[in-house]
Motif scaffolding. Structure first.
Motif, PDB file in Angstrom:
ATOM      1  N   THR A   8       0.570  -1.386  -0.294  1.00  0.00           N
ATOM      2  CA  THR A   8       0.444   0.262  -0.131  1.00  0.00           C
ATOM      3  C   THR A   8       1.003   0.984   0.121  1.00  0.00           C
ATOM      4  OG1 THR A   8      -0.131   0.089   2.268  1.00  0.00           O
ATOM      5  CG2 THR A   8      -2.519  -1.681   1.029  1.00  0.00           C
ATOM      6  N   THR A   9       1.633   1.169   0.380  1.00  0.00           N
ATOM      7  CA  THR A   9       3.570   2.201  -0.103  1.00  0.00           C
ATOM      8  C   THR A   9       4.382   1.858  -0.172  1.00  0.00           C
ATOM      9  OG1 THR A   9       4.032   1.416   2.785  1.00  0.00           O
ATOM     10  CG2 THR A   9       2.165   2.942   2.720  1.00  0.00           C
ATOM     11  N   ALA A  66      13.175  -6.134   5.575  1.00  0.00           N
ATOM     12  CA  ALA A  66      12.691  -6.897   5.395  1.00  0.00           C
ATOM     13  C   ALA A  66      12.175  -7.773   5.575  1.00  0.00           C
ATOM     14  CB  ALA A  66      14.436  -8.191   4.663  1.00  0.00           C
ATOM     15  N   THR A  67      11.735  -7.496   6.672  1.00  0.00           N
ATOM     16  CA  THR A  67      10.931  -8.564   6.908  1.00  0.00           C
ATOM     17  C   THR A  67       8.873  -8.241   6.647  1.00  0.00           C
ATOM     18  OG1 THR A  67      12.055  -9.488   9.013  1.00  0.00           O
ATOM     19  CG2 THR A  67       9.706  -9.821   9.629  1.00  0.00           C
ATOM     20  N   GLY A  68       9.322  -6.671   6.772  1.00  0.00           N
ATOM     21  CA  GLY A  68       7.938  -6.225   5.951  1.00  0.00           C
ATOM     22  C   GLY A  68       7.140  -5.413   7.373  1.00  0.00           C
ATOM     23  N   ARG A  69       6.076  -4.951   6.965  1.00  0.00           N
ATOM     24  CA  ARG A  69       4.800  -4.406   7.510  1.00  0.00           C
ATOM     25  C   ARG A  69       4.154  -5.150   7.984  1.00  0.00           C
ATOM     26  NH1 ARG A  69       6.815  -0.068   4.055  1.00  0.00           N
ATOM     27  NH2 ARG A  69       7.924   1.848   5.164  1.00  0.00           N
ATOM     28  N   LEU A  70       3.294  -5.150   8.951  1.00  0.00           N
ATOM     29  CA  LEU A  70       2.057  -6.201   8.952  1.00  0.00           C
ATOM     30  C   LEU A  70       0.941  -5.817   7.604  1.00  0.00           C
ATOM     31  CD1 LEU A  70       0.174  -7.485  10.951  1.00  0.00           C
ATOM     32  CD2 LEU A  70      -0.644  -5.081  11.656  1.00  0.00           C
ATOM     33  N   ASP A  99       1.961  -7.149   4.827  1.00  0.00           N
ATOM     34  CA  ASP A  99       2.665  -7.205   3.710  1.00  0.00           C
ATOM     35  C   ASP A  99       2.912  -8.893   3.999  1.00  0.00           C
ATOM     36  OD1 ASP A  99       3.263  -5.156   3.721  1.00  0.00           O
ATOM     37  OD2 ASP A  99       5.339  -5.282   4.138  1.00  0.00           O
ATOM     38  N   PRO A 100       2.525  -9.746   2.399  1.00  0.00           N
ATOM     39  CA  PRO A 100       2.651 -10.875   1.800  1.00  0.00           C
ATOM     40  C   PRO A 100       4.279 -11.322   2.830  1.00  0.00           C
ATOM     41  CG  PRO A 100       1.534 -10.156  -0.019  1.00  0.00           C
ATOM     42  CD  PRO A 100       2.574  -8.831   1.245  1.00  0.00           C
ATOM     43  N   PRO A 101       4.293 -12.649   2.950  1.00  0.00           N
ATOM     44  CA  PRO A 101       4.819 -13.167   3.633  1.00  0.00           C
ATOM     45  C   PRO A 101       6.316 -13.561   2.324  1.00  0.00           C
ATOM     46  CG  PRO A 101       3.944 -14.283   4.645  1.00  0.00           C
ATOM     47  CD  PRO A 101       2.875 -13.402   3.210  1.00  0.00           C
ATOM     48  N   GLY A 102       7.551 -12.795   2.381  1.00  0.00           N
ATOM     49  CA  GLY A 102       9.005 -12.885   1.754  1.00  0.00           C
ATOM     50  C   GLY A 102       8.836 -11.645   0.824  1.00  0.00           C
ATOM     51  N   SER A 103       7.896 -11.134   0.444  1.00  0.00           N
ATOM     52  CA  SER A 103       7.229  -9.762  -0.731  1.00  0.00           C
ATOM     53  C   SER A 103       8.626  -8.878  -0.618  1.00  0.00           C
ATOM     54  CB  SER A 103       5.897  -9.353  -0.514  1.00  0.00           C
ATOM     55  OG  SER A 103       5.572  -8.918   1.047  1.00  0.00           O
ATOM     56  N   GLU A 144      19.285 -14.211   3.666  1.00  0.00           N
ATOM     57  CA  GLU A 144      18.589 -15.044   3.911  1.00  0.00           C
ATOM     58  C   GLU A 144      17.413 -14.950   4.793  1.00  0.00           C
ATOM     59  OE1 GLU A 144      21.098 -13.128   6.798  1.00  0.00           O
ATOM     60  OE2 GLU A 144      23.614 -13.844   6.368  1.00  0.00           O
ATOM     61  N   GLN A 145      16.918 -14.011   4.534  1.00  0.00           N
ATOM     62  CA  GLN A 145      15.482 -13.913   5.370  1.00  0.00           C
ATOM     63  C   GLN A 145      14.716 -14.614   4.444  1.00  0.00           C
ATOM     64  OE1 GLN A 145      13.726 -11.937   7.108  1.00  0.00           O
ATOM     65  NE2 GLN A 145      11.891 -12.158   7.048  1.00  0.00           N
ATOM     66  N   LEU A 146      14.621 -14.385   3.048  1.00  0.00           N
ATOM     67  CA  LEU A 146      14.305 -15.295   2.380  1.00  0.00           C
ATOM     68  C   LEU A 146      14.504 -17.210   1.727  1.00  0.00           C
ATOM     69  CD1 LEU A 146      14.298 -13.432  -1.415  1.00  0.00           C
ATOM     70  CD2 LEU A 146      12.202 -13.626  -0.106  1.00  0.00           C
ATOM     71  N   ARG A 147      15.441 -17.435   2.377  1.00  0.00           N
ATOM     72  CA  ARG A 147      15.834 -18.494   3.144  1.00  0.00           C
ATOM     73  C   ARG A 147      14.885 -19.398   4.532  1.00  0.00           C
ATOM     74  NH1 ARG A 147      20.400 -17.395   0.268  1.00  0.00           N
ATOM     75  NH2 ARG A 147      21.282 -16.804   1.848  1.00  0.00           N
ATOM     76  N   HIS A 148      14.925 -18.307   5.006  1.00  0.00           N
ATOM     77  CA  HIS A 148      14.398 -18.107   6.547  1.00  0.00           C
ATOM     78  C   HIS A 148      13.076 -18.593   6.507  1.00  0.00           C
ATOM     79  CE1 HIS A 148      13.586 -18.323  11.158  1.00  0.00           C
ATOM     80  NE2 HIS A 148      12.496 -18.049   9.953  1.00  0.00           N
ATOM     81  N   LEU A 149      12.262 -18.215   5.036  1.00  0.00           N
ATOM     82  CA  LEU A 149      10.444 -18.531   4.795  1.00  0.00           C
ATOM     83  C   LEU A 149      10.497 -20.033   3.858  1.00  0.00           C
ATOM     84  CD1 LEU A 149       9.763 -14.740   4.245  1.00  0.00           C
ATOM     85  CD2 LEU A 149       9.082 -16.402   6.017  1.00  0.00           C
TER      86      LEU A 149
END
Length: 218
Positions: A7-8, A37-41, A43-47, A103-108
């Protein structure tokens, strides 16, 4: 174009917001990148990580000079903690961002995909370049709040370089950030054109609205 997931603001342009000004957030610089990189509340995971990584890879592999990238970072973050403070150059900074996002994406359990190749120059790039040209004079006349910042002609040239040689979407997002940090007054007609570009790029409802306050600046 396809509607975006946010949205932003998002990606590299949004990361500059996390480091805006004095950057007094607790933790290290890479902790802040991880938070972005974690994103905001919502946000789809990993986006968020995927968007930030994609922008950063594009910039890293672009023909822009390392100083061009540093100039964009300083301008969009309003002289936030820059690469000099971190003791690295701008491309090393991009590599660190890419590592954190991977690393964030691999964690997911997601693949760290390479960004889509840049498409052939299109009409939207010409439109973004025209909008940068419209404010060039204002960018080269710093106000009291921007006298400590980079020579603004260099900022405009770096933005034009992103639009022309990297990605016009990323260039427009960085342009919106620079307008905010440099507090460039906008006419209602300019803002309306920005809204149309935002619709073309598929931005969320509050993305371009971030610069609406500039239409009320003297």
């Amino acid at each position: 174009m396809e509607q975006r997931l946010f949205t932003t603001d998002f990606g590299f342009s949004d990361l500059t917001r996390w480091f805006y000004g004095p950057w007094h957030i607790d933790g290290t610089a890479l902790d802040t990148v991880t938070a972005a990189a974690t994103g905001r509340l919502g946000d789809p995971p990993g986006s968020a990580a995927s968007a930030l990584r994609s922008d950063s890879v594009r910039l890293l592999e672009s023909p822009l000079t390392t100083e061009d990238i540093a100039t964009l970072w300083r301008a969009a973050s309003n002289q936030g903690r820059g690469t000099t403070y971190f003791g690295i150059d701008a491309r090393d900074w991009l590599r660190q961002i890419i590592t954190v996002c991977g690393e964030q994406l691999r964690h997911l359990g997601m693949d760290a995909e390479r960004p889509l190749p840049r498409s052939e120059p299109k009409k939207s790039a010409e439109q973004v370049l025209r909008e940068i040209l419209c404010v060039r004079d204002k960018l080269t006349s710093p106000t009291d709040s921007t006298r400590h910042m980079d020579p603004t002609g260099a900022v405009a040239e770096a933005l034009e370089g992103v639009v022309s040689t990297v990605d016009d979407d990323l260039g427009f997002r960085l342009f919106l950030r620079v307008l905010n940090t440099y507090r460039i007054p906008l006419s209602q007609d300019q803002y309306t054109r920005f809204q149309r570009l935002g619709e073309y790029f598929g931005y969320g409802e509050f993305h371009v609205h971030d610069v609406e306050w500039l239409t009320r600046q003297p």
